[in-house]
Write an enzyme that holds these catalytic residues in place. Structure first.
Site, mmCIF file in Angstrom:
data_model
loop_
_atom_site.group_PDB
_atom_site.id
_atom_site.type_symbol
_atom_site.label_atom_id
_atom_site.label_comp_id
_atom_site.label_asym_id
_atom_site.label_seq_id
_atom_site.Cartn_x
_atom_site.Cartn_y
_atom_site.Cartn_z
ATOM 1 N N SER A 191 15.836 99.323 86.679
ATOM 2 C CA SER A 191 15.744 100.404 86.791
ATOM 3 C C SER A 191 16.759 101.802 87.597
ATOM 4 C CB SER A 191 14.303 100.876 86.568
ATOM 5 O OG SER A 191 13.529 103.400 86.937
ATOM 6 N N LYS A 250 15.352 103.494 82.662
ATOM 7 C CA LYS A 250 15.395 104.601 83.640
ATOM 8 C C LYS A 250 13.499 105.068 84.008
ATOM 9 C CE LYS A 250 17.095 108.167 86.399
ATOM 10 N NZ LYS A 250 16.747 107.762 87.503
ATOM 11 N N CYS A 294 8.989 105.680 94.584
ATOM 12 C CA CYS A 294 10.772 106.093 94.384
ATOM 13 C C CYS A 294 10.017 106.996 95.512
ATOM 14 C CB CYS A 294 10.328 107.235 93.273
ATOM 15 S SG CYS A 294 11.905 108.143 93.146
ATOM 16 N N GLY A 307 17.225 92.869 95.494
ATOM 17 C CA GLY A 307 17.725 94.557 97.026
ATOM 18 C C GLY A 307 18.563 93.847 96.955
#
Lengths: 256, 304
Positions: free
Chosen positions: B21, B45, B130, B243
């Site tokens: 995302s 997103k 976030c 990651g």
């Protein structure tokens, strides 16, 4: 518009002066149609400090030779590395990216560029000539030792020159050039690329003179094709992506 | 050709490679590079309850082997998503999962309930991680009690597969993983970005407008691998790992550490072809090691 990602072969690396050089890159595939104002994303290898691609305006396209050229100013490790590339070496590009300058159907055109910001104007000059439009150029440099390619620009139109120190052309910023103090300003369309402060000043002059003005922004970006949302600029429609809705914007639409 | 199929929580992925995302838009931009049906899935997103303009420019800084961003969940909100975005993505021939964020628990619940009604979305990924919003986001993902609370509240209204995306900005990732598992999560995604900062010494100013932002890219891969491994040992639900995955070897490492599915994030910005290349590379790796199925390497790390 279909985009491509592949290696190009360095055909020439032409050093213009201590800070600027031109890379002419040959494509192994036939180049697609490219428009003035569009850009490429360059991958610089072999360093943790050059992790992301770097965006560069397309300086010139030669379909006969199947090459595109980049005018590069040495700023950091990525551009230093690019400056050392030799003919035969490769460079990976994502291209063609972004929108492009509009082509006027009538009226007189002034192309305004400062420093390395002049990059897309050579291609624009060539393109306009192919559409039977002869533009004038107003180009600003720091000093005479950075002035280059004037003969090349002259092929496509009349060239006005300014240098900050007055060592060539008129002295001062290009916004102080006598072109702007004519009693009747002859230009209907202006296209501008360079540092933000310069583009602001040019856009303001254009508005005052009643001339249409498009500017090419160079915001920091990660991807260059519209997904990271890092390069946004505020316009009359809210945040727009410089890499997709731009890099060329009608200056009157910007809230910068 | 090895079997690349992966099934997690009842969702069949044709291969373990998905896109993260915030790094793939709504897929549209990548259609110009390749056929999206190659992908195992797309995490689109983040969607919030109403329109968010995101943070001020500059939002990005290049850092050693990575980048810092502070986009701030720019999106047009759930109404616009349902009316304008969903019709564009609902028929993609790959799994489309929607990342859901909010400033309050009720906002998360509202968005999740709306997406529950969208037939072709088999799962949501709850973004409680976030780092770039003032309210909500990571705040929900760094305290076990609130992580449980928001997960449970969404679980009550969301009937399909509930994935929860964790923040690495915590002392104990396993505590948070257990907390969201207790809240009813079916799958855990990790990691979101690491909170970081970049300074321009010449101007003596921060490089990005929000001063701090989220660090991604290979710089964070060792941290992400460690967290995937720890969570794999601590809970019994599947893991989606991400990651700093740049290539197939990175992806294999995440699967060995315990990820069933991986996400390609920042790599999409550098090589738009990264995800299909990773799929090919995983296949080549499995063949080279005579491993019949991608499932066989999940958590197969040989520690002793």
């Amino acid at each position: 518009m279909k985009k491509f990602v592949h290696d190009f072969i360095v055909a020439f690396n032409n050093r213009l002066n201590s800070r600027h050089f031109i890379l002419e890159l040959q494509s192994p595939l036939p180049l697609p149609e490219i428009f003035p104002g569009q850009f490429v994303q360059v991958l610089v290898h072999n360093s943790p400090a050059t992790f992301l691609r770097r965006p560069f305006s397309i300086h010139f396209v030669d379909y006969a030779k199947n090459t595109l050229s980049l005018l590069v100013q040495v700023r950091g490790e990525g551009t230093r590395h690019m400056g050392m590339l030799k003919p035969g070496e490769t460079l990976n590009l994502v291209y063609p990216l972004g929108n492009f300058f509009s082509i006027p159907s009538s009226g007189k055109v002034l192309l305004v560029g400062g420093g390395a910001g002049v990059a897309p104007l050579m291609f624009m000059g060539d393109y306009l000539n192919r559409k039977n439009i002869r533009p004038d150029f107003l180009i600003g440099f720091r000093s005479a030792d950075e002035v280059s390619q004037i003969d090349e620009y002259s092929k496509y139109g009349r060239v006005f020159l300014s240098t900050d120190d007055g060592s060539m052309g008129e002295k001062g910023f290009l916004t102080q050039h006598s072109v702007f103090s004519q009693s009747s300003f002859p230009y209907d369309h202006m296209y501008c690329c360079g540092p933000d402060a310069m583009m602001h000043a040019v856009a303001k002059l254009a508005a005052a003179k009643g001339s249409a003005c498009e500017v090419s922004l160079e915001n920091f970006m990660a991807c260059g094709y519209g997904v990271c949302l890092c390069c946004i600029t505020q316009t009359d429609k809210g945040n727009e992506r410089v890499c997709v809705e731009g890099p060329v914007f009608d200056a009157a639409r910007l809230r910068w | 050709m090895a079997d690349l199929n992966i099934n997690i929580a009842g969702i069949q992925f044709k291969n373990p490679v998905t896109t993260a995302s915030g790094c793939f838009g709504y897929g549209e931009e990548f259609k110009e590079f390749y056929d999206l049906s190659l992908l195992g899935g797309i995490f689109v997103k983040a969607v919030t309850g109403s329109n968010r303009d995101g943070n001020k420019y500059p939002r990005m800084a290049e850092t050693p082997s990575g980048m810092l961003n502070s986009v701030g969940l720019q999106n047009k909100g759930i109404d616009h998503f349902c009316s304008h975005i969903y019709p564009l993505i609902k028929d993609f021939n790959t799994r489309v999962i929607v990342n859901v964020s909010g400033s309050t628990i009720s906002e998360y619940v509202e968005v999740a309930a709306r997406i529950n009604e969208l037939e072709n979305i088999p799962a949501i990924e709850l973004n409680i991680s976030c780092p770039n919003v003032k309210h909500g986001g990571m705040a929900f993902g760094t305290v076990p009690e609130t992580a449980t609370e928001v997960t449970r509240a969404v679980r009550d209204v969301y009937k399909k597969v509930l994935m929860v995306k964790l923040s690495p900005n915590v002392t104990s990732i396993t505590e948070i993983a257990k907390a969201v598992t207790n809240g009813g999560a079916d799958v855990i995604t990790l990691i979101n970005t690491l909170l970081g900062m970049a300074i321009d010494a010449e101007t003596q100013r921060p490089v990005i407008a929000t001063v701090t932002g989220g660090l991604s890219g290979p710089a964070i891969k060792p941290v992400a691998l460690r967290m995937v491994w720890q969570v794999y040992k601590a809970v019994n639900i599947p893991i989606v790992g991400l990651g700093g995955i740049m290539n197939a070897t990175d992806a294999i490492e995440f699967m060995l550490a315990g990820a069933s599915v991986i996400q390609v994030g920042t790599a999409n910005f550098i090589d738009p072809m990264a995800a299909p290349k990773i799929i090919e590379g995983i296949n080549e790796y499995l063949d080279r090691h005579n491993i019949a199925s991608a499932r066989d390497i999940i958590g197969a790390l040989k520690v002793s």
